[in-house]
Design a protein around this motif. Sequence first.
Motif, PDB file in Angstrom:
ATOM      1  N   ARG A  22      42.239  43.927  45.019  1.00  0.00           N
ATOM      2  CA  ARG A  22      41.972  45.344  45.266  1.00  0.00           C
ATOM      3  C   ARG A  22      41.749  45.539  46.774  1.00  0.00           C
ATOM      4  N   SER A  27      38.293  42.815  46.957  1.00  0.00           N
ATOM      5  CA  SER A  27      37.700  42.239  45.742  1.00  0.00           C
ATOM      6  C   SER A  27      38.817  41.739  44.838  1.00  0.00           C
ATOM      7  N   LEU A  28      38.514  40.759  43.998  1.00  0.00           N
ATOM      8  CA  LEU A  28      39.488  40.156  43.091  1.00  0.00           C
ATOM      9  C   LEU A  28      39.124  40.469  41.654  1.00  0.00           C
ATOM     10  N   GLU A  29      40.132  40.795  40.894  1.00  0.00           N
ATOM     11  CA  GLU A  29      39.989  40.943  39.441  1.00  0.00           C
ATOM     12  C   GLU A  29      41.066  40.094  38.805  1.00  0.00           C
ATOM     13  N   GLY A  30      40.699  38.860  38.483  1.00  0.00           N
ATOM     14  CA  GLY A  30      41.697  37.918  37.981  1.00  0.00           C
ATOM     15  C   GLY A  30      42.701  37.596  39.061  1.00  0.00           C
ATOM     16  N   ASP A  31      43.991  37.915  38.805  1.00  0.00           N
ATOM     17  CA  ASP A  31      45.017  37.663  39.824  1.00  0.00           C
ATOM     18  C   ASP A  31      45.442  38.944  40.532  1.00  0.00           C
ATOM     19  N   VAL A  32      44.566  39.961  40.478  1.00  0.00           N
ATOM     20  CA  VAL A  32      44.841  41.223  41.167  1.00  0.00           C
ATOM     21  C   VAL A  32      43.875  41.390  42.343  1.00  0.00           C
ATOM     22  N   ARG A  90      46.295  48.100  44.634  1.00  0.00           N
ATOM     23  CA  ARG A  90      46.127  46.891  43.832  1.00  0.00           C
ATOM     24  C   ARG A  90      47.449  46.125  43.848  1.00  0.00           C
ATOM     25  N   ARG A 140      49.289  42.157  43.037  1.00  0.00           N
ATOM     26  CA  ARG A 140      49.136  40.861  42.389  1.00  0.00           C
ATOM     27  C   ARG A 140      49.048  39.768  43.445  1.00  0.00           C
TER      28      ARG A 140
END
Length: 417
Positions: free
Chosen positions: A134, A127-132, A82, A84
Amino acid sequence: MAQLSEDTFAFGGPLMSIEQATALAAERIQPVAATERVALAQADGRVLSQDVVAGLDLPPFANSAVDGYAVRFADLSDGETRLRLQGRVPAGADAAGVVADGVAVRVFTGAPMPPGADTVFMQEDVSLEGDVVRLPPGLKQGANARPVGEDIARGEIALAAGRRLRPQDLALLAALGQDSVEVRRRPRVAIFSTGDELAEPGAALPPAAIYDANRAALRAMVARAGAEIVDLGILRDEPVALAERLKEAATSCDLILTSGGVSTGEEDHVKAAVEGAGALVFWRIGIKPGRPVAMGVVSGVPFIGLPGNPVAVFVTFAFVARPVIARLAGARYVPPLPLPVRLGFPYRKKQGRREYVRVSLSPGPDGVMVATKHPRDGAGVMTSLTQTDGLVELAEELTRIEAGAMAPFLGYDLLIA
């Protein structure tokens, strides 16, 4: 003009193979020396007169091969990583201020790699989780990244002298920043047909006359071979006039190409005309259809006399004249590569001659292409060329080949490309 001595092609002995005949010409004919610089837009089909050396790396900067996320491979773990998301570099943008140090940078196809980044994940694999971001495991270092000079490095030979330029070559030259290129002058080929029986297409057809079909084919084939055409029209069976026209053609052309009149009949006057203007030595080539084919020298300029029958003209041009024109053009001639097909017919032939049989192709039940012989195979049957796909090549040593056997096939597109 290509200058040769009158005994340049002197040869006697058994039937020559096509390879022997073309090798003899290649040894004794020199390419046209004159060169010119032409714009890239006019360079298709022209022959390079000198090597083209890459003046820059291609690509000139490291860039992404996909839309995705650029990272440092050293920042990846053995499992899922992960990072940023920081920065965005589209194609054409400067990435100098975007550093991939412990972060993932959004990049697009053709965009420069951010400093430090060496690997790109395709956008559909993450995949994206906000500004992170994966990132899955298993990607190799350097994946989806194009390094500087991956295609070609500065100083390497991009294209060698003698290459006949194709659209893909022009693309490479353009990518290297070239808008023009140095090429050899096109060889000038004089063409004429001989015979009192010939009439120009479009004119009234006298009794016992036929329209001149050979010149129409030769003009097109010479142009496709990359030469400039000098059309001398139809010459009548008058030895003195023929000799004068041959000498005249030799003053401004690099090759003289005729059809008809080179056999040994009483009305075949080209032989005497060439001997009166220079020297003629018959190439006793083991080829069918095709005999006779003649080669000689007129005022120092090479001469090729093709047979009079249209099919023989087509075949002998493809295998004898075309390599000579390539040599004059300074091009590296590579014989067309035949493909194997299954014969749908048995065939008998004489030993010692290579025969070219006109065939059509259709897929067999197992997917292998099957060759069907044209029902009329005379050397004057022009529809045997228009209604077929190419030629099956039967080697000199063969005397019989059975239906179902495999044989080499040459498509017409290969022979006149």
